[in-house]
Design a protein around this motif. Structure first.
Motif: not given
Length: 211
Positions: A85-112
């Motif tokens: 919020l302090y650095e860039d308010r527009s970035a807050l939850f930006y990807v899960p809201i605007n690109n949920p498919a990519l978000f899920v892929i990134i979480l999978f890749i990162y985790t495993f």
């Protein structure tokens, strides 16, 4: 392969020289080959020399682990949300809201493909392999924080180094408490995935996380 001189040389090569070398400009294929070779060596040592099994241990104290995760998780969520919020308010939850498919892929890749190998190297291998070199538990964890931060030196980002140093301290403490790759991987994945969720993925150099 467990003499003090051998262990010190191995430590320097795997946890100092190799991570620093990744920040130098040379072919990506060569960097990848070095990393894969190093990881294969680590797995071989864990299996053949240290006799480590990667099965989920029985009788783990899951209750205390989740209690600790709940408390520290709230702290992490509050602090990182305030930071975004302090650095860039527009970035807050930006990807899960605007690109949920990519978000899920990134979480999978990162985790495993990122979290588990990192925990095998920087917690399981590090603490089981070098326990004879450190008499002080606090120093052991502190050094783990330093080398874990150094592993991210190639990002050339001060905030990344600070976060990974703190993460190394937390994960090091968790591993020594539970002696479980599974538990420390869960903790690492939850914290890391939260950073991507809250809007700090861009500083971690994950593609598609820009707003």
């Amino acid at each position: 392969m467990k003499s003090t001189s051998y262990l010190i040389s191995e430590f320097f090569l795997l946890f100092i020289l190799m991570p620093v070398s990744l920040a130098i400009d040379y072919p990506f294929w060569l960097k990848g080959s070095l990393v894969l070779t190093g990881f294969a060596y680590i797995l071989w040592i864990l299996k053949r020399v240290e006799r480590i099994s990667f099965g989920i241990k029985k009788q783990l104290d899951w209750k205390s682990f989740w209690k600790r995760m709940f408390i520290t998780g709230i702290v992490v969520m509050v602090v990182t949300t305030a930071y975004v919020l302090y650095e860039d308010r527009s970035a807050l939850f930006y990807v899960p809201i605007n690109n949920p498919a990519l978000f899920v892929i990134i979480l999978f890749i990162y985790t495993f493909l990122s979290v588990w190998p990192q925990e095998v190297i920087y917690r399981t291998f590090f603490f089981e392999r070098y326990k004879l070199l450190f008499q002080s538990k606090s120093l052991f964890v502190f050094i783990n924080g330093i080398v874990f931060s150094l592993a991210h030196f190639f990002f050339r980002n001060t905030l990344v180094l600070v976060l990974t140093f703190i993460g190394g301290l937390l994960f090091g403490y968790t591993y020594l408490k539970y002696r479980s790759t599974t538990i420390v991987s869960i903790e690492h994945a939850l914290y890391g995935n939260w950073l991507f969720t809250v809007g700090m993925g861009q500083m971690l150099a994950f593609p598609g996380m820009e707003n």
